[in-house]
Scaffold this motif. Structure first.
Motif, short mmCIF file in Angstrom:
data_model
loop_
_atom_site.label_atom_id
_atom_site.label_comp_id
_atom_site.label_asym_id
_atom_site.label_seq_id
_atom_site.Cartn_x
_atom_site.Cartn_y
_atom_site.Cartn_z
N TYR A 35 0.90 -1.19 0.10
CA TYR A 35 0.00 -0.01 0.04
C TYR A 35 0.88 1.23 -0.03
CZ TYR A 35 -4.39 -2.64 0.90
OH TYR A 35 -5.56 -3.61 0.83
N ALA A 43 2.09 1.81 -3.44
CA ALA A 43 1.16 2.54 -4.33
C ALA A 43 1.03 3.76 -4.01
CB ALA A 43 -0.21 1.45 -3.98
N LEU A 44 0.93 4.14 -3.06
CA LEU A 44 0.66 5.45 -2.49
C LEU A 44 2.00 6.40 -3.20
CD1 LEU A 44 -0.72 7.66 -0.73
CD2 LEU A 44 1.06 7.25 1.10
N THR A 103 -5.26 2.39 -4.39
CA THR A 103 -4.90 1.75 -3.59
C THR A 103 -5.93 0.53 -3.71
OG1 THR A 103 -5.62 2.77 -1.69
CG2 THR A 103 -3.43 3.01 -2.10
N ASP A 104 -7.25 1.00 -3.80
CA ASP A 104 -8.24 0.00 -3.91
C ASP A 104 -8.35 -0.78 -4.81
OD1 ASP A 104 -9.04 1.84 -5.98
OD2 ASP A 104 -10.98 2.19 -5.10
N LEU A 160 -5.35 -2.63 -5.80
CA LEU A 160 -4.39 -3.43 -5.71
C LEU A 160 -4.62 -5.24 -5.48
CD1 LEU A 160 -2.08 -1.77 -2.90
CD2 LEU A 160 -1.70 -1.98 -5.32
N ALA A 219 -2.68 5.83 2.72
CA ALA A 219 -2.31 4.53 1.68
C ALA A 219 -3.58 3.67 1.47
CB ALA A 219 -1.09 3.67 2.19
#
Length: 294
Positions: free
Chosen positions: A119, A122-123, A129-130, A132, A268
């Motif tokens: 997370y 990804a940030l 992030t939703d 992933l 995140a």
């Protein structure tokens, strides 16, 4: 009582292993949790251990999500953790972190550091992030097998723990993501672990941490211990020891570390935003811990 201490057998636990050699099972016994912090949290929940030495972010995230199986009682490593981003050994389209967007990432367990750091990655990359996607692969061997058979694109694990596998040609490093927080905390079940016993354990651990991290020990004895115990290359051990920092007192916890970590995890998308003020008693066992405001 003889405390059951859950840990991951990595170079970070060297002072703990030295403490165990002195204690000889009189006050605590070690229970290895090779799958990492997710397994440690599960064993705290299932009454298989009393204390866990585990990664900061999953411990804080677990409490934020409502777990009452543990509270924080101390700190173990105060420097950030260096996470390697790792893919299969064969040439592929995954050669740098941006190539991983939209792919399935390997994690050891749900709620593990390998997941929460995904997370954070990804940030940093500005990925949603939703979106992933994860596959649970239990341990380091399962994770390496997964990136090599193509069921996952990559996974994240501590740099020096996985470097021997990369050196042996079993996988490739394509990037790194350091934690934006100190890397290890100590958690205990709120009722099974008596406060006096926990404090005595933390006092002994602090003594061994200070000895291991002293300037004199870093110059030789600690290097030799890690090389002999874990089989790492001496140059890698020296590089790690040059960067790692341990606390003077393992019973201290910084409130700022908790709030700062929560903020990043919320940004995140790893945990939901807090409703109202964060209560210290939710996160900390105030009968044990020495709270540091800064």
């Amino acid at each position: 009582m003889v405390l059951r201490i859950g840990y991951v057998r990595e170079h970070f636990c060297s002072p703990l292993l030295q403490f165990e050699a002195e204690d000889k099972g009189s006050t605590f016994t070690l229970i290895e949790c090779p799958s990492g912090t997710g397994q440690l949290i599960s064993r705290l929940t299932n009454d298989e251990i009393d204390i866990a030495i585990a990664l900061t972010d999953p411990l804080i995230a677990g409490i934020a999500k409502g777990s009452e199986a543990y509270k924080l009682v101390g700190s173990y490593v105060t420097s950030p953790l260096r996470w390697a981003v790792i893919t299969g050994h064969k040439p592929s389209s995954y050669n740098q972190i941006p190539d991983l967007q939209g792919s399935t990432l390997g994690i050891s367990r749900n709620g593990s550091g390998s997941q929460t750091m995904a997370y954070v990655m990804a940030l940093q990359q500005n990925w949603p992030t939703d979106e992933l996607k994860f596959q649970v692969n239990n341990d380091i061997r399962g994770l390496i097998d997964s990136v090599n058979d193509g069921t996952t694109s990559a996974f994240m694990w501590e740099w020096f723990t996985t470097k021997p596998f990369a050196d042996a040609g079993e996988c490739r490093f394509i990037g790194q993501v350091p934690t934006p927080w100190p890397s290890w905390l100590i958690a205990a079940h709120p009722t099974r672990a008596a406060p006096d016993a926990v404090r005595a354990f933390l006092d002994g651990l602090s003594r061994h941490v200070r000895a291991f991290a002293s300037q004199e020990a870093r110059a030789g004895p600690s290097v030799r211990f890690v090389v002999e115990k874990f089989g790492y290359a001496e140059a890698d051990v020296k590089e790690w020891l040059d960067a790692v920092e341990y606390p003077e007192d393992c019973a201290e916890v910084s409130w700022k570390v908790i709030t700062d970590t929560l903020r990043v995890l919320q940004q995140a998308g790893a945990v939901a935003p807090s409703e109202g003020d964060i209560k210290r008693e939710q996160f900390l066992n105030m009968d044990v811990v020495t709270l540091v405001e800064a």
